[in-house]
Scaffold this active site. Sequence first.
Site, PDB file in Angstrom:
ATOM      1  N   ASP A   1      -8.038  -5.257   0.070  1.00 55.37           N
ATOM      2  CA  ASP A   1      -8.581  -5.952  -1.092  1.00 55.37           C
ATOM      3  C   ASP A   1      -8.120  -7.387  -1.206  1.00 55.37           C
ATOM      4  O   ASP A   1      -8.635  -8.142  -2.020  1.00 55.37           O
ATOM      5  CB  ASP A   1      -8.269  -5.163  -2.364  1.00 55.37           C
ATOM      6  CG  ASP A   1      -9.165  -3.950  -2.429  1.00 55.37           C
ATOM      7  OD1 ASP A   1     -10.304  -4.057  -1.944  1.00 55.37           O
ATOM      8  OD2 ASP A   1      -8.736  -2.908  -2.928  1.00 55.37           O
TER       9      ASP A   1
ATOM     10  N   HIS B   1       0.848  -1.186   0.000  1.00 54.05           N
ATOM     11  CA  HIS B   1       0.000   0.000   0.000  1.00 54.05           C
ATOM     12  C   HIS B   1       0.880   1.231   0.000  1.00 54.05           C
ATOM     13  O   HIS B   1       1.933   1.228   0.655  1.00 54.05           O
ATOM     14  CB  HIS B   1      -0.929   0.010   1.229  1.00 54.05           C
ATOM     15  CG  HIS B   1      -2.085   0.921   1.057  1.00 54.05           C
ATOM     16  ND1 HIS B   1      -2.001   2.264   1.339  1.00 54.05           N
ATOM     17  CD2 HIS B   1      -3.334   0.696   0.577  1.00 54.05           C
ATOM     18  CE1 HIS B   1      -3.167   2.819   1.055  1.00 54.05           C
ATOM     19  NE2 HIS B   1      -3.992   1.898   0.592  1.00 54.05           N
TER      20      HIS B   1
HETATM   21  N1  CMC Z   1       4.199  -7.447  -5.203  1.00 49.10           N
HETATM   22  C1  CMC Z   1       5.550  -7.446  -5.380  1.00 49.10           C
HETATM   23  N2  CMC Z   1       6.321  -6.361  -5.199  1.00 49.10           N
HETATM   24  C2  CMC Z   1       5.718  -5.227  -4.828  1.00 49.10           C
HETATM   25  C3  CMC Z   1       4.331  -5.145  -4.619  1.00 49.10           C
HETATM   26  C4  CMC Z   1       3.554  -6.318  -4.810  1.00 49.10           C
HETATM   27  N3  CMC Z   1       2.241  -6.294  -4.615  1.00 49.10           N
HETATM   28  N4  CMC Z   1       3.995  -3.884  -4.241  1.00 49.10           N
HETATM   29  C5  CMC Z   1       5.133  -3.186  -4.229  1.00 49.10           C
HETATM   30  N5  CMC Z   1       6.185  -3.992  -4.576  1.00 49.10           N
HETATM   31  C6  CMC Z   1       7.604  -3.613  -4.626  1.00 49.10           C
HETATM   32  C7  CMC Z   1       7.894  -2.801  -5.883  1.00 49.10           C
HETATM   33  O1  CMC Z   1       8.316  -3.632  -6.937  1.00 49.10           O
HETATM   34  C8  CMC Z   1       8.963  -1.877  -5.391  1.00 49.10           C
HETATM   35  O2  CMC Z   1      10.185  -2.579  -5.414  1.00 49.10           O
HETATM   36  P1  CMC Z   1      11.593  -1.806  -5.719  1.00 49.10           P
HETATM   37  O3  CMC Z   1      11.785  -0.876  -4.555  1.00 49.10           O
HETATM   38  O4  CMC Z   1      12.586  -2.927  -5.747  1.00 49.10           O
HETATM   39  O5  CMC Z   1      11.408  -1.106  -7.017  1.00 49.10           O
HETATM   40  C9  CMC Z   1       8.608  -1.603  -3.931  1.00 49.10           C
HETATM   41  O6  CMC Z   1       7.850  -2.737  -3.521  1.00 49.10           O
HETATM   42  C10 CMC Z   1       7.781  -0.334  -3.737  1.00 49.10           C
HETATM   43  O7  CMC Z   1       6.673  -0.402  -4.631  1.00 49.10           O
HETATM   44  P2  CMC Z   1       5.989   0.852  -5.324  1.00 49.10           P
HETATM   45  O8  CMC Z   1       5.266   0.396  -6.538  1.00 49.10           O
HETATM   46  O9  CMC Z   1       7.015   1.929  -5.487  1.00 49.10           O
HETATM   47  O10 CMC Z   1       5.001   1.280  -4.186  1.00 49.10           O
HETATM   48  P3  CMC Z   1       3.756   2.219  -4.368  1.00 49.10           P
HETATM   49  O11 CMC Z   1       3.515   2.830  -3.046  1.00 49.10           O
HETATM   50  O12 CMC Z   1       3.930   3.130  -5.527  1.00 49.10           O
HETATM   51  O13 CMC Z   1       2.584   1.193  -4.776  1.00 49.10           O
HETATM   52  C11 CMC Z   1       0.733  -0.245  -4.686  1.00 49.10           C
HETATM   53  C12 CMC Z   1       1.565   0.801  -3.932  1.00 49.10           C
HETATM   54  C13 CMC Z   1      -0.518  -0.565  -3.865  1.00 49.10           C
HETATM   55  C14 CMC Z   1       0.277   0.316  -6.047  1.00 49.10           C
HETATM   56  C15 CMC Z   1       1.599  -1.531  -4.877  1.00 49.10           C
HETATM   57  O14 CMC Z   1       2.001  -2.048  -3.630  1.00 49.10           O
HETATM   58  C16 CMC Z   1       0.856  -2.587  -5.696  1.00 49.10           C
HETATM   59  O15 CMC Z   1       0.904  -2.558  -6.930  1.00 49.10           O
HETATM   60  N6  CMC Z   1       0.161  -3.559  -5.004  1.00 49.10           N
HETATM   61  C17 CMC Z   1      -0.634  -4.549  -5.692  1.00 49.10           C
HETATM   62  C18 CMC Z   1      -1.972  -3.926  -6.088  1.00 49.10           C
HETATM   63  C19 CMC Z   1      -2.910  -3.744  -4.919  1.00 49.10           C
HETATM   64  O16 CMC Z   1      -3.096  -4.649  -4.101  1.00 49.10           O
HETATM   65  N7  CMC Z   1      -3.557  -2.568  -4.861  1.00 49.10           N
HETATM   66  C20 CMC Z   1      -4.607  -2.287  -3.858  1.00 49.10           C
HETATM   67  C21 CMC Z   1      -4.228  -1.200  -2.911  1.00 49.10           C
HETATM   68  S1  CMC Z   1      -5.366  -1.126  -1.519  1.00 49.10           S
HETATM   69  C22 CMC Z   1      -6.865  -0.632  -2.197  1.00 49.10           C
HETATM   70  C23 CMC Z   1      -6.894   0.772  -2.626  1.00 49.10           C
HETATM   71  O17 CMC Z   1      -6.523   1.661  -1.836  1.00 49.10           O
HETATM   72  O18 CMC Z   1      -7.323   1.022  -3.765  1.00 49.10           O
END
Ligand code: CMC
Length: 433
Positions: free
Chosen positions: A367, A309
Amino acid sequence: MSDKGFRLTAPGLDKDGLELEVRSGTLGPDVVSIAPLYRQAGVFTFDPGFVATASCESEITFIDGEKGILLYRGYPVDQLAANCSFLEVTYLLLYGDLPNQQQLDDFLYSIGHHTMVHQSLLRFIDGFHYDAHPMAMVSGVVGSMAAFYHDSMDIDNRRHRDIFAHRIIAKIPTIAAAAYKHSVGQPFIYPRNDLNYCSNLANMFFAVPCEEYKVDPVMSEALDLLFILHADHEQNCSTSTVRLAGSSGTNPYAAIAAGISALWGPAHGGANEAVLNMLKEIGSVENIPKYVAKAKDRDDPFRMMGFGHRVYKNFDPRATLIRDMAHKVLGRIDGVDTPFFDLALKLEEVALKDEYFVEKKLYPNVDFYSGIIYRALGIPTSMFTVMFAVARTVGWVAHWQEMIADPKRKIGRPRQLYIGPEKRDLVPLSKRT
Ligand code: CMC
Protein backbone atom coordinates in the site's frame (compact mmCIF):
# COMPACT_ATOMS: atom_id res chain seq x y z
CA MET A 1 7.45 -32.57 20.93
CA SER A 2 7.11 -36.35 20.42
CA ASP A 3 6.94 -38.15 17.04
CA LYS A 4 3.16 -38.17 17.19
CA GLY A 5 2.37 -34.92 18.83
CA PHE A 6 3.08 -32.19 21.29
CA ARG A 7 3.18 -33.21 24.94
CA LEU A 8 2.04 -30.61 27.42
CA THR A 9 2.79 -31.04 31.10
CA ALA A 10 1.22 -28.75 33.65
CA PRO A 11 -0.08 -28.77 37.24
CA GLY A 12 -3.50 -30.40 37.25
CA LEU A 13 -2.63 -32.82 34.43
CA ASP A 14 -1.59 -36.39 35.20
CA LYS A 15 2.12 -37.22 35.07
CA ASP A 16 2.10 -38.15 31.38
CA GLY A 17 0.69 -34.76 30.54
CA LEU A 18 -1.57 -34.11 27.57
CA GLU A 19 -0.74 -35.28 24.07
CA LEU A 20 -1.84 -32.68 21.52
CA GLU A 21 -1.95 -33.62 17.85
CA VAL A 22 0.50 -31.85 15.56
CA ARG A 23 -0.71 -31.41 11.99
CA SER A 24 1.33 -30.58 8.90
CA GLY A 25 0.10 -28.65 5.90
CA THR A 26 1.58 -28.73 2.40
CA LEU A 27 3.83 -25.75 3.19
CA GLY A 28 4.46 -23.59 6.24
CA PRO A 29 4.75 -24.29 9.96
CA ASP A 30 2.98 -27.24 11.60
CA VAL A 31 0.06 -26.51 13.88
CA VAL A 32 -0.71 -27.90 17.33
CA SER A 33 -4.34 -28.84 17.56
CA ILE A 34 -5.49 -27.41 20.88
CA ALA A 35 -9.19 -28.31 20.81
CA PRO A 36 -8.85 -30.89 23.70
CA LEU A 37 -6.97 -28.40 25.89
CA TYR A 38 -10.00 -26.89 27.61
CA ARG A 39 -11.84 -30.19 27.90
CA GLN A 40 -8.87 -31.99 29.45
CA ALA A 41 -6.80 -29.30 31.15
CA GLY A 42 -9.48 -26.62 31.78
CA VAL A 43 -7.48 -23.80 30.17
CA PHE A 44 -7.92 -21.69 27.07
CA THR A 45 -5.06 -20.46 24.88
CA PHE A 46 -4.50 -16.70 24.85
CA ASP A 47 -3.32 -15.05 21.62
CA PRO A 48 -4.63 -11.48 21.18
CA GLY A 49 -4.32 -10.39 17.57
CA PHE A 50 -3.94 -14.06 16.51
CA VAL A 51 -0.16 -13.77 16.15
CA ALA A 52 0.37 -17.54 16.54
CA THR A 53 -3.04 -18.97 15.74
CA ALA A 54 -4.14 -20.76 12.57
CA SER A 55 -7.89 -20.16 12.50
CA CYS A 56 -8.77 -22.64 9.74
CA GLU A 57 -7.51 -25.02 7.06
CA SER A 58 -7.27 -23.44 3.62
CA GLU A 59 -6.13 -24.46 0.13
CA ILE A 60 -6.25 -20.99 -1.37
CA THR A 61 -3.23 -18.81 -0.56
CA PHE A 62 0.17 -19.41 1.01
CA ILE A 63 2.48 -16.75 2.41
CA ASP A 64 6.02 -17.20 3.72
CA GLY A 65 6.64 -13.87 5.41
CA GLU A 66 10.34 -14.50 6.06
CA LYS A 67 11.14 -15.39 2.44
CA GLY A 68 8.65 -12.96 0.87
CA ILE A 69 6.67 -15.69 -0.91
CA LEU A 70 3.03 -15.32 -1.96
CA LEU A 71 1.31 -18.19 -3.79
CA TYR A 72 -2.28 -18.32 -5.06
CA ARG A 73 -3.33 -21.99 -5.31
CA GLY A 74 0.40 -22.81 -5.52
CA TYR A 75 1.31 -20.34 -8.28
CA PRO A 76 3.81 -17.54 -7.41
CA VAL A 77 2.05 -14.19 -7.64
CA ASP A 78 4.79 -12.74 -9.87
CA GLN A 79 4.18 -15.50 -12.48
CA LEU A 80 0.44 -14.81 -12.36
CA ALA A 81 1.00 -11.05 -12.63
CA ALA A 82 3.25 -11.52 -15.67
CA ASN A 83 1.00 -13.97 -17.54
CA CYS A 84 -2.64 -13.68 -16.51
CA SER A 85 -5.48 -11.20 -16.41
CA PHE A 86 -7.26 -10.38 -13.16
CA LEU A 87 -10.27 -12.50 -14.16
CA GLU A 88 -8.05 -15.50 -14.94
CA VAL A 89 -6.61 -15.15 -11.42
CA THR A 90 -10.15 -14.76 -10.11
CA TYR A 91 -11.10 -18.07 -11.74
CA LEU A 92 -8.01 -19.68 -10.19
CA LEU A 93 -8.84 -18.43 -6.70
CA LEU A 94 -12.49 -19.48 -6.97
CA TYR A 95 -12.12 -22.86 -8.65
CA GLY A 96 -8.62 -24.03 -7.65
CA ASP A 97 -6.98 -24.16 -11.08
CA LEU A 98 -6.27 -21.91 -14.03
CA PRO A 99 -9.00 -22.06 -16.69
CA ASN A 100 -8.58 -23.48 -20.18
CA GLN A 101 -9.76 -21.24 -23.04
CA GLN A 102 -13.35 -22.54 -23.00
CA GLN A 103 -13.62 -22.23 -19.21
CA LEU A 104 -12.22 -18.70 -19.37
CA ASP A 105 -14.58 -17.67 -22.18
CA ASP A 106 -17.58 -18.99 -20.24
CA PHE A 107 -16.41 -17.27 -17.07
CA LEU A 108 -15.83 -13.92 -18.82
CA TYR A 109 -19.26 -14.18 -20.42
CA SER A 110 -20.92 -14.85 -17.08
CA ILE A 111 -19.10 -12.04 -15.23
CA GLY A 112 -19.72 -9.70 -18.18
CA HIS A 113 -23.45 -10.43 -18.05
CA HIS A 114 -23.90 -9.78 -14.35
CA THR A 115 -22.44 -6.27 -14.25
CA MET A 116 -25.68 -4.28 -13.99
CA VAL A 117 -27.18 -3.69 -10.56
CA HIS A 118 -30.86 -3.47 -9.68
CA GLN A 119 -31.98 0.07 -10.47
CA SER A 120 -33.34 0.50 -6.93
CA LEU A 121 -29.86 -0.14 -5.53
CA LEU A 122 -28.65 2.97 -7.34
CA ARG A 123 -31.30 4.96 -5.49
CA PHE A 124 -29.62 3.90 -2.23
CA ILE A 125 -26.46 5.64 -3.44
CA ASP A 126 -28.50 8.77 -4.21
CA GLY A 127 -29.69 8.76 -0.59
CA PHE A 128 -26.18 9.35 0.73
CA HIS A 129 -24.90 12.85 1.35
CA TYR A 130 -22.45 13.90 -1.39
CA ASP A 131 -19.49 13.89 1.04
CA ALA A 132 -20.17 10.42 2.52
CA HIS A 133 -17.01 8.31 2.56
CA PRO A 134 -17.26 5.92 -0.43
CA MET A 135 -16.34 2.95 1.78
CA ALA A 136 -19.45 3.68 3.88
CA MET A 137 -21.57 3.83 0.70
CA VAL A 138 -20.09 0.66 -0.77
CA SER A 139 -20.39 -1.38 2.41
CA GLY A 140 -23.98 -0.16 2.89
CA VAL A 141 -25.00 -0.97 -0.69
CA VAL A 142 -23.30 -4.39 -0.73
CA GLY A 143 -25.03 -5.28 2.56
CA SER A 144 -28.36 -4.26 1.06
CA MET A 145 -27.81 -6.65 -1.88
CA ALA A 146 -28.94 -9.32 0.58
CA ALA A 147 -32.40 -7.76 0.20
CA PHE A 148 -32.31 -7.86 -3.62
CA TYR A 149 -30.75 -11.19 -4.48
CA HIS A 150 -32.18 -13.53 -1.84
CA ASP A 151 -34.20 -15.50 -4.41
CA SER A 152 -31.26 -17.70 -5.37
CA MET A 153 -29.41 -17.82 -2.09
CA ASP A 154 -29.49 -21.18 -0.39
CA ILE A 155 -25.93 -21.29 0.95
CA ASP A 156 -25.95 -25.10 0.96
CA ASN A 157 -26.66 -25.20 -2.77
CA ARG A 158 -23.43 -25.10 -4.80
CA ARG A 159 -25.11 -23.57 -7.85
CA HIS A 160 -26.56 -20.77 -5.70
CA ARG A 161 -23.14 -20.11 -4.20
CA ASP A 162 -21.70 -19.83 -7.70
CA ILE A 163 -24.40 -17.39 -8.80
CA PHE A 164 -23.64 -15.29 -5.73
CA ALA A 165 -19.90 -15.37 -6.51
CA HIS A 166 -20.40 -14.24 -10.12
CA ARG A 167 -22.92 -11.58 -9.14
CA ILE A 168 -20.84 -9.89 -6.45
CA ILE A 169 -17.58 -10.02 -8.46
CA ALA A 170 -19.36 -8.58 -11.52
CA LYS A 171 -21.30 -5.89 -9.66
CA ILE A 172 -18.75 -4.58 -7.17
CA PRO A 173 -17.02 -2.33 -9.78
CA THR A 174 -20.45 -0.96 -10.78
CA ILE A 175 -21.22 -0.13 -7.14
CA ALA A 176 -17.74 1.38 -6.58
CA ALA A 177 -18.14 3.58 -9.67
CA ALA A 178 -21.67 4.64 -8.63
CA ALA A 179 -20.28 5.73 -5.23
CA TYR A 180 -17.54 7.69 -6.99
CA LYS A 181 -19.89 9.40 -9.44
CA HIS A 182 -22.21 10.32 -6.57
CA SER A 183 -19.33 11.89 -4.63
CA VAL A 184 -18.38 14.11 -7.59
CA GLY A 185 -21.97 14.87 -8.63
CA GLN A 186 -21.72 13.29 -12.08
CA PRO A 187 -24.30 11.01 -13.73
CA PHE A 188 -23.86 7.30 -13.27
CA ILE A 189 -22.28 5.53 -16.27
CA TYR A 190 -23.69 2.07 -17.02
CA PRO A 191 -21.29 -0.88 -17.38
CA ARG A 192 -20.05 -1.83 -20.85
CA ASN A 193 -19.79 -5.54 -21.41
CA ASP A 194 -17.55 -5.15 -24.46
CA LEU A 195 -14.73 -3.90 -22.22
CA ASN A 196 -12.53 -6.04 -19.99
CA TYR A 197 -13.02 -5.92 -16.21
CA CYS A 198 -10.56 -3.10 -15.47
CA SER A 199 -11.31 -1.04 -18.59
CA ASN A 200 -15.00 -1.23 -17.77
CA LEU A 201 -14.26 -0.01 -14.24
CA ALA A 202 -12.15 2.87 -15.58
CA ASN A 203 -14.88 3.76 -18.10
CA MET A 204 -17.56 3.83 -15.39
CA PHE A 205 -15.32 6.09 -13.31
CA PHE A 206 -14.11 8.57 -15.89
CA ALA A 207 -16.55 8.63 -18.82
CA VAL A 208 -19.23 11.33 -18.93
CA PRO A 209 -22.36 11.22 -21.13
CA CYS A 210 -21.46 14.39 -23.07
CA GLU A 211 -18.26 13.24 -24.75
CA GLU A 212 -16.41 10.17 -25.88
CA TYR A 213 -13.98 8.60 -23.44
CA LYS A 214 -11.27 6.13 -24.33
CA VAL A 215 -9.64 4.11 -21.57
CA ASP A 216 -5.86 4.54 -21.50
CA PRO A 217 -4.36 1.02 -21.85
CA VAL A 218 -1.72 1.90 -19.22
CA MET A 219 -4.55 2.58 -16.77
CA SER A 220 -6.18 -0.75 -17.56
CA GLU A 221 -2.85 -2.59 -17.24
CA ALA A 222 -1.99 -0.90 -13.93
CA LEU A 223 -5.42 -1.67 -12.45
CA ASP A 224 -5.18 -5.28 -13.59
CA LEU A 225 -1.82 -5.67 -11.83
CA LEU A 226 -3.00 -3.94 -8.65
CA PHE A 227 -6.12 -6.11 -8.57
CA ILE A 228 -4.12 -9.33 -9.02
CA LEU A 229 -1.78 -8.34 -6.18
CA HIS A 230 -4.68 -7.41 -3.90
CA ALA A 231 -6.95 -10.33 -4.79
CA ASP A 232 -6.18 -12.47 -1.75
CA HIS A 233 -3.90 -12.60 1.26
CA GLU A 234 -4.98 -15.62 3.31
CA GLN A 235 -6.47 -15.01 6.77
CA ASN A 236 -6.03 -11.22 7.02
CA CYS A 237 -8.36 -9.04 9.11
CA SER A 238 -11.12 -8.55 6.51
CA THR A 239 -11.02 -12.15 5.21
CA SER A 240 -11.20 -13.48 8.77
CA THR A 241 -14.14 -11.11 9.32
CA VAL A 242 -15.93 -12.53 6.26
CA ARG A 243 -15.28 -16.08 7.47
CA LEU A 244 -16.41 -15.29 11.02
CA ALA A 245 -19.56 -13.48 9.91
CA GLY A 246 -20.26 -16.16 7.29
CA SER A 247 -19.75 -18.98 9.79
CA SER A 248 -23.13 -18.16 11.36
CA GLY A 249 -24.76 -19.01 8.01
CA THR A 250 -25.63 -15.37 7.35
CA ASN A 251 -26.45 -14.12 3.86
CA PRO A 252 -23.09 -13.87 2.02
CA TYR A 253 -23.67 -10.29 0.83
CA ALA A 254 -23.91 -9.35 4.53
CA ALA A 255 -20.65 -11.23 5.22
CA ILE A 256 -18.90 -9.38 2.36
CA ALA A 257 -20.23 -6.06 3.69
CA ALA A 258 -18.63 -6.93 7.07
CA GLY A 259 -15.33 -7.59 5.24
CA ILE A 260 -15.54 -4.21 3.47
CA SER A 261 -16.00 -2.50 6.84
CA ALA A 262 -12.99 -4.33 8.32
CA LEU A 263 -10.86 -3.43 5.30
CA TRP A 264 -11.57 0.27 5.78
CA GLY A 265 -9.30 0.64 8.85
CA PRO A 266 -5.92 2.38 8.41
CA ALA A 267 -3.99 -0.64 9.75
CA HIS A 268 -5.44 -2.71 6.87
CA GLY A 269 -6.81 -1.56 3.50
CA GLY A 270 -7.19 2.03 4.64
CA ALA A 271 -3.39 2.26 4.64
CA ASN A 272 -3.20 3.29 0.95
CA GLU A 273 -5.37 6.33 1.70
CA ALA A 274 -3.39 6.99 4.90
CA VAL A 275 -0.09 6.90 2.94
CA LEU A 276 -1.25 9.70 0.65
CA ASN A 277 -2.56 11.75 3.58
CA MET A 278 0.78 11.21 5.33
CA LEU A 279 2.76 12.31 2.25
CA LYS A 280 0.57 15.41 2.04
CA GLU A 281 1.32 16.13 5.71
CA ILE A 282 5.07 15.59 5.29
CA GLY A 283 4.91 17.97 2.33
CA SER A 284 8.57 18.08 1.32
CA VAL A 285 11.83 16.15 1.49
CA GLU A 286 13.25 18.49 4.20
CA ASN A 287 10.53 17.35 6.62
CA ILE A 288 11.33 13.63 6.29
CA PRO A 289 13.77 13.45 9.28
CA LYS A 290 11.13 15.05 11.54
CA TYR A 291 8.52 12.44 10.56
CA VAL A 292 10.96 9.53 10.79
CA ALA A 293 11.75 10.71 14.34
CA LYS A 294 8.02 10.88 15.13
CA ALA A 295 7.52 7.31 13.86
CA LYS A 296 10.31 6.12 16.17
CA ASP A 297 9.03 7.98 19.23
CA ARG A 298 7.09 5.54 21.44
CA ASP A 299 5.15 8.47 22.97
CA ASP A 300 3.99 9.70 19.58
CA PRO A 301 1.05 7.81 18.03
CA PHE A 302 2.34 8.62 14.50
CA ARG A 303 3.23 5.55 12.43
CA MET A 304 4.90 5.51 9.06
CA MET A 305 1.94 4.42 6.95
CA GLY A 306 2.73 1.88 4.25
CA PHE A 307 5.57 0.39 6.29
CA GLY A 308 5.55 -2.88 8.20
CA HIS A 309 3.46 -5.99 7.90
CA ARG A 310 2.22 -8.60 10.33
CA VAL A 311 3.45 -11.43 8.12
CA TYR A 312 6.15 -10.07 5.78
CA LYS A 313 9.27 -9.48 7.81
CA ASN A 314 11.81 -9.12 5.00
CA PHE A 315 9.99 -7.74 2.00
CA ASP A 316 6.50 -7.70 0.59
CA PRO A 317 6.70 -9.43 -2.83
CA ARG A 318 3.68 -7.41 -3.97
CA ALA A 319 5.55 -4.17 -3.20
CA THR A 320 8.40 -5.09 -5.57
CA LEU A 321 6.03 -5.64 -8.52
CA ILE A 322 3.95 -2.60 -7.78
CA ARG A 323 6.99 -0.34 -7.40
CA ASP A 324 7.96 -1.10 -11.01
CA MET A 325 4.41 -0.36 -12.17
CA ALA A 326 4.47 2.96 -10.27
CA HIS A 327 7.51 3.98 -12.35
CA LYS A 328 5.78 2.87 -15.58
CA VAL A 329 2.58 4.78 -14.81
CA LEU A 330 4.42 7.91 -13.77
CA GLY A 331 6.50 7.79 -16.92
CA ARG A 332 3.60 7.29 -19.33
CA ILE A 333 0.58 9.16 -18.10
CA ASP A 334 0.77 12.88 -18.84
CA GLY A 335 0.30 15.54 -16.21
CA VAL A 336 0.78 13.32 -13.16
CA ASP A 337 2.00 14.74 -9.91
CA THR A 338 5.58 13.38 -9.72
CA PRO A 339 6.75 15.41 -6.66
CA PHE A 340 4.64 13.07 -4.54
CA PHE A 341 6.40 10.07 -5.97
CA ASP A 342 9.80 11.70 -5.49
CA LEU A 343 8.92 12.37 -1.85
CA ALA A 344 7.77 8.76 -1.40
CA LEU A 345 11.00 7.41 -2.91
CA LYS A 346 13.12 9.62 -0.67
CA LEU A 347 11.11 8.54 2.38
CA GLU A 348 11.57 4.90 1.39
CA GLU A 349 15.34 5.45 1.02
CA VAL A 350 15.69 7.16 4.41
CA ALA A 351 13.55 4.59 6.26
CA LEU A 352 15.28 1.59 4.69
CA LYS A 353 18.62 2.80 6.06
CA ASP A 354 17.31 3.80 9.47
CA GLU A 355 18.33 1.54 12.36
CA TYR A 356 14.83 1.49 13.89
CA PHE A 357 13.14 0.37 10.66
CA VAL A 358 15.91 -2.15 9.92
CA GLU A 359 15.84 -3.65 13.41
CA LYS A 360 12.03 -3.92 13.48
CA LYS A 361 11.96 -5.22 9.89
CA LEU A 362 9.67 -2.46 8.68
CA TYR A 363 9.72 -2.51 4.88
CA PRO A 364 7.43 -0.70 2.45
CA ASN A 365 4.31 -2.80 1.91
CA VAL A 366 2.02 -3.00 -1.12
CA ASP A 367 0.00 0.00 0.00
CA PHE A 368 2.99 2.29 0.11
CA TYR A 369 2.95 2.27 -3.71
CA SER A 370 -0.67 1.47 -4.57
CA GLY A 371 -1.92 4.89 -3.44
CA ILE A 372 0.73 6.61 -5.55
CA ILE A 373 -0.41 4.68 -8.65
CA TYR A 374 -4.09 5.39 -7.95
CA ARG A 375 -3.30 9.06 -7.55
CA ALA A 376 -1.38 9.08 -10.83
CA LEU A 377 -4.40 7.46 -12.52
CA GLY A 378 -6.61 10.30 -11.29
CA ILE A 379 -8.48 8.27 -8.67
CA PRO A 380 -9.23 10.40 -5.62
CA THR A 381 -7.70 9.47 -2.26
CA SER A 382 -11.00 8.53 -0.63
CA MET A 383 -11.56 5.91 -3.36
CA PHE A 384 -8.25 4.05 -2.83
CA THR A 385 -9.60 1.59 -0.28
CA VAL A 386 -12.68 1.04 -2.45
CA MET A 387 -10.35 -0.10 -5.25
CA PHE A 388 -8.72 -2.50 -2.80
CA ALA A 389 -12.19 -3.77 -1.83
CA VAL A 390 -13.09 -4.43 -5.48
CA ALA A 391 -10.01 -6.66 -5.86
CA ARG A 392 -10.24 -8.33 -2.44
CA THR A 393 -13.90 -9.26 -3.03
CA VAL A 394 -12.50 -12.19 -5.02
CA GLY A 395 -10.48 -13.44 -2.03
CA TRP A 396 -13.40 -12.95 0.36
CA VAL A 397 -15.70 -14.92 -1.92
CA ALA A 398 -13.16 -17.74 -2.39
CA HIS A 399 -12.71 -18.05 1.39
CA TRP A 400 -16.44 -17.86 2.04
CA GLN A 401 -17.02 -20.62 -0.56
CA GLU A 402 -14.30 -22.79 0.98
CA MET A 403 -15.71 -22.37 4.48
CA ILE A 404 -19.34 -23.01 3.56
CA ALA A 405 -18.49 -26.08 1.46
CA ASP A 406 -16.60 -27.65 4.40
CA PRO A 407 -18.82 -30.36 5.94
CA LYS A 408 -16.98 -29.84 9.27
CA ARG A 409 -17.83 -26.13 9.34
CA LYS A 410 -18.48 -24.68 12.79
CA ILE A 411 -19.65 -21.25 13.88
CA GLY A 412 -16.63 -19.11 14.87
CA ARG A 413 -16.81 -18.41 18.58
CA PRO A 414 -13.57 -17.37 20.34
CA ARG A 415 -13.32 -17.37 24.13
CA GLN A 416 -11.68 -14.78 26.39
CA LEU A 417 -9.64 -14.09 29.50
CA TYR A 418 -12.18 -12.28 31.66
CA ILE A 419 -10.63 -9.46 33.73
CA GLY A 420 -13.83 -7.65 34.85
CA PRO A 421 -15.32 -7.55 38.37
CA GLU A 422 -15.97 -10.77 40.25
CA LYS A 423 -19.60 -11.71 40.96
CA ARG A 424 -21.24 -9.01 43.11
CA ASP A 425 -24.76 -8.23 44.32
CA LEU A 426 -26.81 -5.41 42.91
CA VAL A 427 -27.42 -2.33 45.14
CA PRO A 428 -30.88 -0.75 44.55
CA LEU A 429 -30.74 2.70 42.93
CA SER A 430 -31.99 4.46 46.11
CA LYS A 431 -29.03 3.03 48.08
CA ARG A 432 -26.25 3.70 45.55
CA THR A 433 -23.83 6.44 46.59
N1 CMC B 1 5.84 2.91 11.83
C1 CMC B 1 6.56 2.94 12.99
N2 CMC B 1 6.69 1.89 13.81
C2 CMC B 1 6.07 0.76 13.47
C3 CMC B 1 5.31 0.63 12.30
C4 CMC B 1 5.21 1.76 11.44
N3 CMC B 1 4.52 1.69 10.31
N4 CMC B 1 4.81 -0.62 12.20
C5 CMC B 1 5.22 -1.27 13.29
N5 CMC B 1 5.99 -0.45 14.07
C6 CMC B 1 6.67 -0.80 15.32
C7 CMC B 1 5.67 -0.85 16.47
O1 CMC B 1 5.60 0.39 17.13
C8 CMC B 1 6.26 -1.93 17.32
O2 CMC B 1 7.30 -1.37 18.08
P1 CMC B 1 7.64 -1.93 19.58
O3 CMC B 1 8.12 -3.34 19.38
O4 CMC B 1 8.72 -1.00 20.05
O5 CMC B 1 6.37 -1.84 20.35
C9 CMC B 1 6.88 -2.92 16.33
O6 CMC B 1 7.17 -2.13 15.17
C10 CMC B 1 5.95 -4.07 15.95
O7 CMC B 1 4.71 -3.50 15.54
P2 CMC B 1 3.29 -4.18 15.76
O8 CMC B 1 2.24 -3.13 15.71
O9 CMC B 1 3.35 -5.05 16.97
O10 CMC B 1 3.24 -5.10 14.49
P3 CMC B 1 1.95 -5.75 13.89
O11 CMC B 1 2.40 -6.95 13.16
O12 CMC B 1 0.90 -5.93 14.92
O13 CMC B 1 1.40 -4.62 12.88
C11 CMC B 1 0.93 -3.36 10.96
C12 CMC B 1 1.49 -4.68 11.51
C13 CMC B 1 0.84 -3.47 9.43
C14 CMC B 1 -0.49 -3.11 11.51
C15 CMC B 1 1.90 -2.20 11.36
O14 CMC B 1 3.19 -2.43 10.84
C16 CMC B 1 1.36 -0.85 10.91
O15 CMC B 1 0.56 -0.23 11.63
N6 CMC B 1 1.80 -0.35 9.70
C17 CMC B 1 1.28 0.88 9.16
C18 CMC B 1 -0.07 0.61 8.51
C19 CMC B 1 0.04 -0.11 7.19
O16 CMC B 1 0.85 0.24 6.33
N7 CMC B 1 -0.83 -1.12 7.00
C20 CMC B 1 -0.94 -1.84 5.71
C21 CMC B 1 -0.55 -3.28 5.81
S1 CMC B 1 -0.37 -4.02 4.18
C22 CMC B 1 -1.96 -4.03 3.52
C23 CMC B 1 -2.86 -5.00 4.15
O17 CMC B 1 -2.50 -6.18 4.27
O18 CMC B 1 -3.99 -4.60 4.51
